[in-house]
Enzyme design. Structure first.
Site, PDB file in Angstrom:
ATOM      1  N   HIS A   1     -41.845 -78.056  -9.696  1.00  0.00           N
ATOM      2  CA  HIS A   1     -42.178 -76.403  -9.923  1.00  0.00           C
ATOM      3  C   HIS A   1     -42.916 -75.792  -8.963  1.00  0.00           C
ATOM      4  CE1 HIS A   1     -42.728 -72.471 -11.242  1.00  0.00           C
ATOM      5  NE2 HIS A   1     -43.928 -72.392 -10.980  1.00  0.00           N
TER       6      HIS A   1
ATOM      7  N   CYS B   1     -42.025 -71.392 -16.672  1.00  0.00           N
ATOM      8  CA  CYS B   1     -41.932 -72.111 -14.949  1.00  0.00           C
ATOM      9  C   CYS B   1     -40.770 -73.414 -15.400  1.00  0.00           C
ATOM     10  CB  CYS B   1     -43.324 -72.492 -14.566  1.00  0.00           C
ATOM     11  SG  CYS B   1     -43.212 -69.963 -14.025  1.00  0.00           S
TER      12      CYS B   1
ATOM     13  N   ASN C   1     -43.792 -68.445  -5.678  1.00  0.00           N
ATOM     14  CA  ASN C   1     -42.757 -69.070  -6.805  1.00  0.00           C
ATOM     15  C   ASN C   1     -41.827 -67.956  -7.895  1.00  0.00           C
ATOM     16  OD1 ASN C   1     -43.361 -69.713  -9.825  1.00  0.00           O
ATOM     17  ND2 ASN C   1     -45.368 -69.678  -9.494  1.00  0.00           N
TER      18      ASN C   1
HETATM   19  O1  UT7 Z   1     -46.539 -70.528 -12.546  1.00  0.00           O
HETATM   20  C1  UT7 Z   1     -46.876 -69.925 -13.035  1.00  0.00           C
HETATM   21  C2  UT7 Z   1     -47.704 -71.056 -12.401  1.00  0.00           C
HETATM   22  N1  UT7 Z   1     -48.906 -71.037 -11.606  1.00  0.00           N
HETATM   23  C3  UT7 Z   1     -49.421 -71.214 -10.971  1.00  0.00           C
HETATM   24  O2  UT7 Z   1     -49.887 -72.339 -10.978  1.00  0.00           O
HETATM   25  C4  UT7 Z   1     -50.950 -70.658 -10.613  1.00  0.00           C
HETATM   26  C5  UT7 Z   1     -51.952 -71.810 -10.161  1.00  0.00           C
HETATM   27  N2  UT7 Z   1     -53.963 -71.213 -10.126  1.00  0.00           N
HETATM   28  C6  UT7 Z   1     -53.457 -71.025  -8.121  1.00  0.00           C
HETATM   29  O3  UT7 Z   1     -52.403 -71.301  -7.661  1.00  0.00           O
HETATM   30  C7  UT7 Z   1     -54.647 -70.167  -7.338  1.00  0.00           C
HETATM   31  O4  UT7 Z   1     -55.116 -70.399  -9.012  1.00  0.00           O
HETATM   32  C8  UT7 Z   1     -54.128 -68.952  -6.951  1.00  0.00           C
HETATM   33  C9  UT7 Z   1     -53.386 -69.283  -5.745  1.00  0.00           C
HETATM   34  C10 UT7 Z   1     -53.997 -67.268  -7.826  1.00  0.00           C
HETATM   35  C11 UT7 Z   1     -55.250 -68.453  -6.557  1.00  0.00           C
HETATM   36  O5  UT7 Z   1     -55.924 -69.766  -5.529  1.00  0.00           O
HETATM   37  P1  UT7 Z   1     -57.634 -69.760  -5.610  1.00  0.00           P
HETATM   38  O6  UT7 Z   1     -58.420 -70.589  -4.915  1.00  0.00           O
HETATM   39  O7  UT7 Z   1     -57.881 -69.980  -6.941  1.00  0.00           O
HETATM   40  O8  UT7 Z   1     -58.665 -68.416  -5.450  1.00  0.00           O
HETATM   41  P2  UT7 Z   1     -59.454 -67.814  -6.695  1.00  0.00           P
HETATM   42  O9  UT7 Z   1     -58.572 -67.289  -7.502  1.00  0.00           O
HETATM   43  O10 UT7 Z   1     -60.761 -68.452  -6.522  1.00  0.00           O
HETATM   44  O11 UT7 Z   1     -60.517 -67.029  -5.213  1.00  0.00           O
HETATM   45  C12 UT7 Z   1     -61.131 -66.934  -4.797  1.00  0.00           C
HETATM   46  C13 UT7 Z   1     -61.444 -65.693  -3.536  1.00  0.00           C
HETATM   47  C14 UT7 Z   1     -61.832 -64.671  -3.783  1.00  0.00           C
HETATM   48  O12 UT7 Z   1     -62.418 -63.992  -3.369  1.00  0.00           O
HETATM   49  P3  UT7 Z   1     -64.203 -64.299  -4.299  1.00  0.00           P
HETATM   50  O13 UT7 Z   1     -64.498 -63.635  -5.559  1.00  0.00           O
HETATM   51  O14 UT7 Z   1     -64.226 -65.560  -3.110  1.00  0.00           O
HETATM   52  O15 UT7 Z   1     -65.097 -63.011  -3.134  1.00  0.00           O
HETATM   53  C15 UT7 Z   1     -61.013 -63.938  -4.697  1.00  0.00           C
HETATM   54  O16 UT7 Z   1     -61.256 -62.397  -4.556  1.00  0.00           O
HETATM   55  O17 UT7 Z   1     -59.812 -65.803  -2.867  1.00  0.00           O
HETATM   56  C16 UT7 Z   1     -60.360 -63.552  -3.413  1.00  0.00           C
HETATM   57  N3  UT7 Z   1     -58.042 -64.261  -3.648  1.00  0.00           N
HETATM   58  C17 UT7 Z   1     -57.532 -63.673  -2.251  1.00  0.00           C
HETATM   59  N4  UT7 Z   1     -57.894 -62.845  -1.421  1.00  0.00           N
HETATM   60  C18 UT7 Z   1     -56.972 -63.060   0.077  1.00  0.00           C
HETATM   61  C19 UT7 Z   1     -57.456 -64.190  -4.274  1.00  0.00           C
HETATM   62  N5  UT7 Z   1     -56.342 -63.813  -3.944  1.00  0.00           N
HETATM   63  C20 UT7 Z   1     -56.588 -63.675  -2.621  1.00  0.00           C
HETATM   64  C21 UT7 Z   1     -55.907 -62.940  -1.481  1.00  0.00           C
HETATM   65  N6  UT7 Z   1     -55.720 -62.675  -0.366  1.00  0.00           N
HETATM   66  N7  UT7 Z   1     -54.209 -62.215  -2.185  1.00  0.00           N
END
Ligand code: UT7
Length: 333
Positions: free
Chosen positions: A260, A115, A290
């Protein structure tokens, strides 16, 4: 503000596939919802390849950038193509784009900085142009993340889309320009997609080399979301600060920051750390998701075409991503 030899952006172009996938479309294939995706990422739709190859998008964006610059492809001295989703190991995307432009006789290079690719590409272009043996450099960022996204993994598949955007650059004296690029390879496992495995008739059956990477036998993009998030919220403000320091301007003096487009929450946190108001941040993540290296020039394109970014504005491109890589460029549009 320090003035130096930098680059002038003579033309910009963009191409995105027509096929669009909404949050509701994703809710049909994985356990997710429009509400979750919108609140956690700021994304509503992404454009996805309907079979058009990556170089096709890049070439269309390049043609528009050349037309706006008012030059022909034969006048280019170099094509730098930023991509982590090439169509072939060889030839490079840059060579395929050159072919589509109907040009030949000058160098073509692909760079894979995930990225951060567009920022690295502009930084490299400026260094090439400084040697005075070429007049124009085309930097194209073209990506089809849909190739290696795992559409069964809800935490990654909802994030990514496909797009291409390009700029034609020319050397410019007595202008605002600074760049800062960096990488930290120790974060390699946090964002990874496997290439071909080492398979040949002579090798041992068992792997003897510790790759120190996640699931080395799958080609899907794997992401430790939380680790990347932590990295991004530090790398983004750090890169902007370093580039601004070199240019002897304060981040708050910038007219526009084009980050980005990974997650609106990352951008909001970084803006706060930098003391830059959100209305200076140029965003189009809502419509495109993204798109890796293409996301910065794609957002820049929308910023320019909507009149939000004007000639003479002090702008900062800032990227972060797989590698882990990061970097920023400050210039006068
Ligand atoms: O260009 C490359 C650079 N990449 C990035 O910058 C990505 C950086 N990371 C992020 O943007 C975030 O970490 C994500 C958007 C990928 C995830 O968001 P988050 O707020 O960190 O969520 P999390 O991973 O802490 O997950 C929270 C909950 C989990 O469920 P439990 O364990 O709390 O029951 C996940 O399983 O959300 C769940 N979850 C979803 N739920 C509904 C993860 N993805 C989804 C989804 N829909 N698509």
């Amino acid at each position: 503000m320090k003035r130096t030899t930098g680059v002038k952006i003579k033309g910009i172009g963009r191409c995105v596939p027509e096929l669009v996938a909404t949050n509701e479309d994703y809710a049909k294939i994985v356990d997710t919802s429009d509400e979750w995706i919108t609140q956690r990422t700021g994304i509503k739709t992404r454009h996805i390849s309907n079979g058009e190859p990556n170089f096709f998008l890049g070439a269309k964006a390049a043609k528009e950038a050349l037309a706006e610059a008012g030059i022909s492809a034969d006048e280019l001295g170099l094509i730098i193509c930023a991509t982590c989703t090439p169509d072939y190991y060889t030839p490079s995307e840059a060579c395929l784009i050159q072919r589509e432009l109907g040009a030949a006789g000058f160098p073509c290079i692909d760079i894979n900085c995930a990225c951060s690719g567009f920022v690295y590409g502009v930084d490299m272009a400026r260094r090439y142009l400084a040697c005075d043996d070429m007049k124009y450099v085309l930097v194209v960022a073209t990506e089809e993340l849909s190739k290696f996204v795992d559409y069964e993994d809800r935490s990654t598949c909802i994030l990514f889309g496909d797009a291409a955007a390009a700029v034609v650059l020319e050397k410019q004296d007595d202008t605002l320009f600074s760049s800062f690029t960096a990488a930290d390879g120790s974060g390699a496992p946090f964002l990874a997609a496997r290439a071909l495995l080492t398979i040949n008739p002579f090798r041992a059956e068992e792997d003897t080399y510790d790759m120190r990477m996640p699931e080395p036998h799958r080609h899907y993009l794997l992401q430790e979301g939380k680790e990347v998030y932590k990295f991004a919220t530090n790398a983004l403000p750090l890169a902007v600060s370093k580039a601004c320091e070199k240019a002897e301007i304060a981040p708050a003096e910038l007219d526009a920051v084009i980050p980005h487009q990974a997650n609106v929450r990352i951008i909001e946190t970084a803006a706060k750390k930098l003391g830059v108001s959100m209305d200076k941040m140029v965003l189009n993540i809502r419509d495109y998701g993204n798109t890796s290296s293409a996301s910065i020039p794609n957002a820049f394109y929308d910023g320019v075409k909507s009149g939000r970014i004007k000639r003479g504005d002090k702008v900062c491109f800032v990227g972060f991503g797989g590698g882990l890589t990061y970097g920023a460029v400050v210039l006068e549009y």
